[in-house]
Design a protein around this motif. Structure first.
Motif, PDB file in Angstrom:
ATOM      1  N   THR A 131       0.843  -1.195   0.000  1.00  0.00           N
ATOM      2  CA  THR A 131       0.000   0.000   0.000  1.00  0.00           C
ATOM      3  C   THR A 131       0.879   1.245   0.000  1.00  0.00           C
ATOM      4  O   THR A 131       1.886   1.304   0.703  1.00  0.00           O
ATOM      5  N   ASN A 132       0.498   2.230  -0.832  1.00  0.00           N
ATOM      6  CA  ASN A 132       1.244   3.494  -0.833  1.00  0.00           C
ATOM      7  C   ASN A 132       0.503   4.590  -0.087  1.00  0.00           C
ATOM      8  O   ASN A 132       0.978   5.715   0.005  1.00  0.00           O
ATOM      9  N   GLY A 133      -0.714   4.286   0.382  1.00  0.00           N
ATOM     10  CA  GLY A 133      -1.385   5.126   1.355  1.00  0.00           C
ATOM     11  C   GLY A 133      -2.060   6.412   0.960  1.00  0.00           C
ATOM     12  O   GLY A 133      -2.662   7.044   1.819  1.00  0.00           O
ATOM     13  N   PRO A 134      -2.029   6.892  -0.294  1.00  0.00           N
ATOM     14  CA  PRO A 134      -2.671   8.180  -0.548  1.00  0.00           C
ATOM     15  C   PRO A 134      -4.192   8.104  -0.585  1.00  0.00           C
ATOM     16  O   PRO A 134      -4.860   9.118  -0.471  1.00  0.00           O
ATOM     17  N   ASP A 135      -4.758   6.896  -0.737  1.00  0.00           N
ATOM     18  CA  ASP A 135      -6.209   6.777  -0.811  1.00  0.00           C
ATOM     19  C   ASP A 135      -6.817   7.003   0.567  1.00  0.00           C
ATOM     20  O   ASP A 135      -6.155   6.879   1.594  1.00  0.00           O
ATOM     21  N   PRO A 136      -8.109   7.299   0.634  1.00  0.00           N
ATOM     22  CA  PRO A 136      -8.752   7.550   1.928  1.00  0.00           C
ATOM     23  C   PRO A 136      -8.620   6.376   2.891  1.00  0.00           C
ATOM     24  O   PRO A 136      -8.455   6.565   4.088  1.00  0.00           O
ATOM     25  N   ASP A 137      -8.734   5.164   2.378  1.00  0.00           N
ATOM     26  CA  ASP A 137      -8.572   3.973   3.207  1.00  0.00           C
ATOM     27  C   ASP A 137      -7.211   3.362   2.896  1.00  0.00           C
ATOM     28  O   ASP A 137      -7.043   2.672   1.898  1.00  0.00           O
ATOM     29  N   SER A 138      -6.233   3.618   3.751  1.00  0.00           N
ATOM     30  CA  SER A 138      -4.862   3.177   3.456  1.00  0.00           C
ATOM     31  C   SER A 138      -4.702   1.672   3.598  1.00  0.00           C
ATOM     32  O   SER A 138      -3.630   1.142   3.328  1.00  0.00           O
ATOM     33  N   THR A 139      -5.758   0.965   4.033  1.00  0.00           N
ATOM     34  CA  THR A 139      -5.659  -0.489   4.112  1.00  0.00           C
ATOM     35  C   THR A 139      -5.857  -1.139   2.746  1.00  0.00           C
ATOM     36  O   THR A 139      -5.555  -2.318   2.570  1.00  0.00           O
ATOM     37  N   LEU A 140      -6.382  -0.391   1.777  1.00  0.00           N
ATOM     38  CA  LEU A 140      -6.520  -0.930   0.429  1.00  0.00           C
ATOM     39  C   LEU A 140      -5.138  -1.104  -0.177  1.00  0.00           C
ATOM     40  O   LEU A 140      -4.305  -0.206  -0.112  1.00  0.00           O
ATOM     41  N   ARG A 141      -4.908  -2.261  -0.778  1.00  0.00           N
ATOM     42  CA  ARG A 141      -3.571  -2.584  -1.243  1.00  0.00           C
ATOM     43  C   ARG A 141      -3.494  -2.522  -2.758  1.00  0.00           C
ATOM     44  O   ARG A 141      -4.480  -2.753  -3.464  1.00  0.00           O
ATOM     45  N   ASP A 142      -2.299  -2.225  -3.237  1.00  0.00           N
ATOM     46  CA  ASP A 142      -2.030  -2.111  -4.664  1.00  0.00           C
ATOM     47  C   ASP A 142      -1.171  -3.295  -5.105  1.00  0.00           C
ATOM     48  O   ASP A 142      -0.531  -3.966  -4.291  1.00  0.00           O
ATOM     49  N   LEU A 143      -1.147  -3.514  -6.399  1.00  0.00           N
ATOM     50  CA  LEU A 143      -0.275  -4.539  -6.967  1.00  0.00           C
ATOM     51  C   LEU A 143       0.886  -3.845  -7.664  1.00  0.00           C
ATOM     52  O   LEU A 143       0.688  -2.878  -8.410  1.00  0.00           O
ATOM     53  N   TRP A 144       2.095  -4.353  -7.416  1.00  0.00           N
ATOM     54  CA  TRP A 144       3.319  -3.728  -7.915  1.00  0.00           C
ATOM     55  C   TRP A 144       4.173  -4.769  -8.634  1.00  0.00           C
ATOM     56  O   TRP A 144       4.022  -5.972  -8.435  1.00  0.00           O
ATOM     57  N   ALA A 145       5.095  -4.276  -9.445  1.00  0.00           N
ATOM     58  CA  ALA A 145       6.076  -5.132 -10.121  1.00  0.00           C
ATOM     59  C   ALA A 145       7.454  -4.511  -9.984  1.00  0.00           C
ATOM     60  O   ALA A 145       7.613  -3.298 -10.116  1.00  0.00           O
ATOM     61  N   VAL A 146       8.441  -5.338  -9.683  1.00  0.00           N
ATOM     62  CA  VAL A 146       9.840  -4.906  -9.734  1.00  0.00           C
ATOM     63  C   VAL A 146      10.316  -5.152 -11.156  1.00  0.00           C
ATOM     64  O   VAL A 146      10.344  -6.287 -11.632  1.00  0.00           O
ATOM     65  N   ASP A 147      10.650  -4.084 -11.832  1.00  0.00           N
ATOM     66  CA  ASP A 147      11.064  -4.193 -13.225  1.00  0.00           C
ATOM     67  C   ASP A 147      12.450  -4.828 -13.322  1.00  0.00           C
ATOM     68  O   ASP A 147      13.318  -4.600 -12.480  1.00  0.00           O
ATOM     69  N   GLY A 148      12.654  -5.604 -14.356  1.00  0.00           N
ATOM     70  CA  GLY A 148      13.951  -6.244 -14.555  1.00  0.00           C
ATOM     71  C   GLY A 148      13.783  -7.552 -15.290  1.00  0.00           C
ATOM     72  O   GLY A 148      12.766  -7.801 -15.937  1.00  0.00           O
ATOM     73  N   ASN A 149      14.767  -8.408 -15.148  1.00  0.00           N
ATOM     74  CA  ASN A 149      14.748  -9.713 -15.797  1.00  0.00           C
ATOM     75  C   ASN A 149      15.109 -10.764 -14.755  1.00  0.00           C
ATOM     76  O   ASN A 149      16.248 -11.207 -14.648  1.00  0.00           O
ATOM     77  N   PHE A 150      14.109 -11.148 -13.963  1.00  0.00           N
ATOM     78  CA  PHE A 150      14.336 -12.018 -12.814  1.00  0.00           C
ATOM     79  C   PHE A 150      13.948 -13.452 -13.142  1.00  0.00           C
ATOM     80  O   PHE A 150      13.016 -13.710 -13.901  1.00  0.00           O
ATOM     81  N   THR A 151      14.658 -14.389 -12.533  1.00  0.00           N
ATOM     82  CA  THR A 151      14.349 -15.808 -12.680  1.00  0.00           C
ATOM     83  C   THR A 151      14.439 -16.471 -11.317  1.00  0.00           C
ATOM     84  O   THR A 151      15.229 -16.054 -10.459  1.00  0.00           O
TER      85      THR A 151
END
Length: 709
Positions: A506-526
């Motif tokens: 969660t990055n917290g700017p929304d009114p309800d900071s308990t709502l969670r976001d989906l993120w990706a670490v960019d790169g070429n991971f295995t």
């Protein structure tokens, strides 16, 4: 000026960190359901149960249906996710998705209309079908199967004819060993007992009424082992104990009455307050190491202790008592990791003992590895397991990162990230992330990659955020301050999808900071490559036949076969192309032509596995004795011994016993071995001095005197 430069450096560093991550979905609180394939994963919303897909990009992250919701868990079959879902027009039924909107649909409306047959989360796979239970007005809740098409979605058998179901929802404990299904059925005549099915009505039957009559044996916790399945069950005279079956009624037998009499070895009484006790579960599962199973049990004398079995009553025995109370004993083997020659696991009573233990599978070799200070936060050592399970071969492997595994433990620095290669000297704090005695690890979540470990940590300044580590202090850094300043993003690591690391935060700017976001670490991971399942050599006419298999391969290029006369100087014999990327078992072979007539007495072999990116890993050494095939021998790698005692065994057939004694005749190490040949290390710590190693077979013994420097 220095202050300005420092400020600019911090801004530049944060900008670089933020550039590594991309928010791919906002405020839908998505959690991972299944990794569909290497480039696509399925997620479900914690808010409204909507079903989503992602390829690790914002454009490739979207809701698959406006009307279909995921209700319970599912199974992955032939690249499709089959799950229990609900829709306005059909109620709760069985659904399928291939990760596209058009491919997300109902498989079959088992009860036409909005009522729904209510498939539950209890599912298993056998011979190209997903098996589940569903309830209809005519048959009640019974066993069904589907291959993902409506035409091949059908009732397996109306076990209890009529509208009465054969068990309650989520009570079947469906299990597949790849050959047949085992499950719990409840009837009036037999109670809850063990049934078997091959997927046909004719071959779906009561396997055995273990607790004869209408009382129930309640079979549960099935575990495949060699040609058997072990499980917990109750009968009239033994309480709940461990049983085994070979799939036949006659092959269902009690493994051992560990707690003699009608008491159960799978529970222990715990007093909640004076005069009031409850049964506390001790047995939860098995841990497989060196073709033996390790599990927790209570024999009524030693409390919750570690037991070991090879699947026979004779060789089912108490291994070690690690604690005299019950705090974490039922769970410690759930967090056990296999290393060469031993496995390691945590032990704690959450009072005055916070420890890591190691075991080579013997009582004398099951000992304290490292003790950690008492702490008021009850931070016991927590191993970051990196395991891979092959549902086809039922094998588990534990790939290591550069020969190490990571774990969190509470030392003088607080609860921080540690690493270990299985030796005391190689078990160290990676970094004091939250300087001082404060905890750097507060909510463990992690994911292993070939680039290092990604995990959640709190440095005391930025809150609980995403970090990465290559196992060094300098290489352990924050990836991004997602919820700025001292707020907690609380990252939860999921998968590597489309070469990106997918995680929730969660990055917290929304009114309800308990709502969670989906993120990706960019790169070429295995992911870390999986180790070999097996590697063998045997004579074949005038040749040596080498065979090996893998359970999973990621970006593998080839195997190089190497041979040696002395297990020290190696020459290349040839190369075998690898599968590249595979999640199924692959078998390989190589023939060393004419070696039997070479005039040599023994040959050693090893494999060098090479990835597409050029990284290599070397297998264990195996050997083939040429002259006098039936003769056996033992050889020390070096004498004097400099560090670990390493030996090479050749020609061992049947049972043998290996021991190390000091010059006064005291036995310091003893181990029985069965058909074990090749290279291995003996897990014993020796002081400097002279010792004698003895190996005995049925009709012969050999001794080697050696010096430990």
């Amino acid at each position: 000026m220095k202050a300005q430069l420092l400020f600019l450096a911090i801004i530049f560093q944060c900008a670089n960190l933020k550039a590594q991550v991309t928010q791919i979905n906002s405020n839908n609180s998505l959690y991972a359901a299944v990794q569909l394939n290497s480039v696509k994963s399925i997620f479900v919303s914690n808010i409204d149960s909507s079903i989503w897909t992602t390829d690790g990009t914002p454009a490739g992250t979207f809701q698959l249906s406006e009307t279909i919701k995921a209700v319970l868990g599912g199974e992955l079959l032939n690249g499709n996710y089959i799950f229990a879902g609900i829709s306005l027009n059909c109620g709760t039924e069985i659904f399928i998705t291939d990760g596209s909107k058009g491919g997300t649909k109902i498989i079959k409306d088992i009860i036409p209309g909005t009522t729904g047959s209510a498939p539950d989360a209890d599912m298993a796979i056998l011979n190209g079908y997903v098996y589940f239970t569903a309830a209809t007005p005519l048959e009640g809740r019974e066993l069904w199967r589907t291959d993902g098409t409506a035409g091949n979605t059908s009732l397996v058998k109306d076990i209890i004819p009529g509208a009465t179901g054969s068990n309650d929802p989520n009570k079947y404990d469906l299990f597949s060993n790849g050959t047949y299904l085992l499950f719990d059925v409840k009837t009036v005549a037999e109670g809850n007992e063990l049934w078997r099915s091959d997927g046909t009505s004719a071959n779906t039957f009561l396997l055995k009424d273990i607790y004869t009559g209408p009382l129930s044996s309640n079979p549960n916790k099935f575990f495949p082992f060699n040609s058997m399945v072990l499980f917990a069950a109750t009968d009239a005279t033994h309480g709940e104990e461990i049983w085994k079956t070979d799939g036949t009624a006659g092959g269902i037998v009690l493994l051992k009455d560990i707690y003699a009499g009608v008491d159960s070895s799978t529970y222990i009484p715990v007093e909640l307050f004076p005069g009031f006790t409850i049964p506390y579960p001790v047995f939860s599962t098995f841990h497989l190491f060196n073709n033996h199973l390790f599990f927790m049990a209570n024999d009524g004398v030693n409390g919750s202790a570690i037991w070991v079995t090879d699947g026979t009553t004779l060789n089912t025995s108490l291994l070690k008592v690690t604690l005299t109370d019950t705090s974490l004993n039922s769970f410690l083997l759930l967090d056990a990791i296999n290393l060469p020659g031993k496995f390691m696991f945590p032990v704690s009573n959450l009072k005055d003992r916070f420890e890591l233990w190691q075991s080579d599978g013997t009582p004398s070799g099951t000992v304290l590895f490292k003790s950690f200070p008492v702490n008021t936060n009850n931070n016991y050592p927590f191993i970051y397991l990196n395991y891979s399970y092959d549902s086809v071969t039922h094998t588990v492997t534990y790939p290591l990162y550069n020969g190490n595994f990571f774990f969190s433990a509470n030392g003088t620095e607080g609860n921080e990230l540690w690493k270990s290669n299985g030796t005391p000297g190689g078990t160290i704090v990676v970094k004091d992330i939250n300087p001082g005695a404060a905890d750097g690890i507060v909510n463990p979540s992690y994911l292993y990659t070939t680039a290092g470990l990604f995990f959640a940590a709190d440095d005391g300044v930025h809150g609980n955020e995403l970090w990465k580590s290559d196992g060094t202090t300098l290489g352990t850094t924050m990836v991004a301050d997602i919820f700025l300043n001292a707020h907690n993003a609380d990252p939860q690591l999921f998968f590597i999808t489309n070469s990106k690391i997918i995680f929730g935060a969660t990055n917290g700017p929304d009114p309800d900071s308990t709502l969670r976001d989906l993120w990706a670490v960019d790169g070429n991971f295995t992911p870390l490559p999986v180790q070999l399942l097996d590697f063998t050599v045997k004579p074949n006419a005038n040749n040596a036949l080498l065979q090996w298999s893998t359970s999973q391969e990621i970006n593998s290029k080839e195997f190089t076969i190497q041979s040696s006369d002395d297990a020290q100087h190696w020459r290349e014999l040839g190369n075998v192309p690898a599968a590249g990327n595979s999640s199924v078992k692959n078998n390989y072979s190589f023939t060393d032509v004419g070696i039997i007539n070479s005039g040599k007495t023994i040959f050693y072999y090893r494999l060098v596995a090479t990835d597409i990116d050029g990284k290599t890993s070397i297998s264990n050494i195996i050997s083939l004795k040429i002259s006098g095939i039936q003769k056996w021998n033992i050889q020390l790698f070096s004498n004097p011994v400099h560090d670990n005692v390493r030996v090479i065994l050749t020609g061992i057939t049947g049972l043998a016993e290996l021991s190390i004694n000091d010059m006064a005749g005291k036995t310091l190490y003893k181990k029985q071995i069965q058909n074990q040949n090749g290279q291995f290390s003996i897990p014993v710590n020796l002081q400097s001095g002279m010792y004698i190693m003895v190996i005995k077979t049925n009709n012969e013994s050999k001794a080697i005197k050696f010096l430990k420097e």
